[in-house]
Every structure is written in structure tokens, then in C-alpha cells.
Design an enzyme around this catalytic site. Structure first.
Site, mmCIF file in Angstrom:
data_model
loop_
_atom_site.group_PDB
_atom_site.id
_atom_site.type_symbol
_atom_site.label_atom_id
_atom_site.label_comp_id
_atom_site.label_asym_id
_atom_site.label_seq_id
_atom_site.Cartn_x
_atom_site.Cartn_y
_atom_site.Cartn_z
ATOM 1 N N CYS A 56 -4.625 2.328 -0.805
ATOM 2 C CA CYS A 56 -5.187 2.188 -2.027
ATOM 3 C C CYS A 56 -6.741 1.462 -1.653
ATOM 4 O O CYS A 56 -7.406 1.674 -2.243
ATOM 5 C CB CYS A 56 -4.693 0.628 -3.242
ATOM 6 S SG CYS A 56 -5.064 -1.072 -1.872
ATOM 7 N N CYS A 127 1.083 -8.200 12.973
ATOM 8 C CA CYS A 127 1.619 -6.976 13.878
ATOM 9 C C CYS A 127 1.336 -6.018 12.980
ATOM 10 O O CYS A 127 2.522 -5.368 12.152
ATOM 11 C CB CYS A 127 2.395 -7.088 14.681
ATOM 12 S SG CYS A 127 3.108 -5.675 15.664
#
Length: 138
Positions: A56, A127
Site C-alpha cells: 500500500c 525482523c
């Protein structure tokens, strides 16, 4: 640190996401998959800029918060702002973790880990899958 599932500003059907994303992007971003370690394009990147959600285009992380964790995926010690990400408890694979999603579209980014001894200001390691991001150089 975890939130309930929420309504996102960007909402698309599964068919719309499949049309927009490559099969690998869809598998990670929309099905909470994981790319193989040490294969992502941003794992070792040092370029200054802003990392955005590949689905997005929301700004998620700044390069200044990226650090070398040697874990196989890009690692950050903080998001650009707390309202940019959403935290979801993840008990898959027989372990308890915290999933990180884009707060704008709900796409899976990776996981955040706490207290691993990395010398970061937050004691956190976000991560994040490279395939979940695009880098806008400064």
C-alpha cells in the site's frame, strides 16, 4: 504489545491483492509467509531512505533504524511511528511470537523480538521480510 484485528484504511478483495502482487509477494504479504533467509533484496542494504509497505506504499521504517543483526532478514529497532504498524500475537509453528503488520492495509511484514541482546536503543528487533518492503532512497 498486541492489538485486536482492526479495519484497515486500504481494503481489497483477495482477487484484487492477487492482481496487484506477484505470487511471492502475495504469499508473504497476504498469507503471512516468510521469504528464505539471506535472499531478500534489503538484507544488507545500507542506502539511506524510507522503507514502505510494498502492498500500500505506507511509510513504515527509516534506514536510520536499520541495523545488522545477521539473522537473514532486514532488521530495524523501531518503526517510523508506532501507529504505522500493528502487533498480533502469533502462536504458529509451536512458538509464541509477535507478528508485525502494516497498520494501513493489514499486510504481514514479519515479527518483532524483544530482549535478544542486540545493542539497540529499544532492545527490539523488527525482523521484516524484504519482499514486504520497497525502499524510497533519500
Amino acid at each position: 504489545m498486541t492489538d485486536d484485528i482492526k479495519q484497515y484504511a486500504v481494503q481489497k478483495s483477495e482477487a484484487e491483492w492477487k492482481a496487484q502482487l506477484s505470487p511471492a509477494e502475495f504469499q508473504v504479504l497476504r498469507q503471512a509467509g516468510t521469504e528464505r533467509p539471506f535472499t531478500g533484496e534489503y538484507t544488507d542494504t545500507k542506502t539511506l531512505g524510507v522503507y514502505k509497505c510494498r502492498a500500500c506504499d505506507a511509510e513504515l521504517f527509516r534506514s536510520e533504524s536499520k541495523f545488522d543483526s545477521h539473522c537473514g532478514w532486514p532488521s530495524f529497532f523501531a518503526p517510523l511511528a508506532e501507529d504505522r504498524v500493528q502487533y498480533i500475537e502469533d502462536i504458529t509453528l509451536g512458538m509464541k511470537r509477535v507478528e508485525v503488520r502494516c497498520a494501513n492495509c493489514g499486510s504481514h511484514l514479519g515479527h518483532v523480538f524483544e530482549g535478544e541482546g542486540y545493542p539497540t536503543p529499544t532492545d527490539l528487533r523488527y525482523c521484516i521480510n524484504s519482499i514486504s518492503l520497497t525502499l524510497q532512497p533519500a
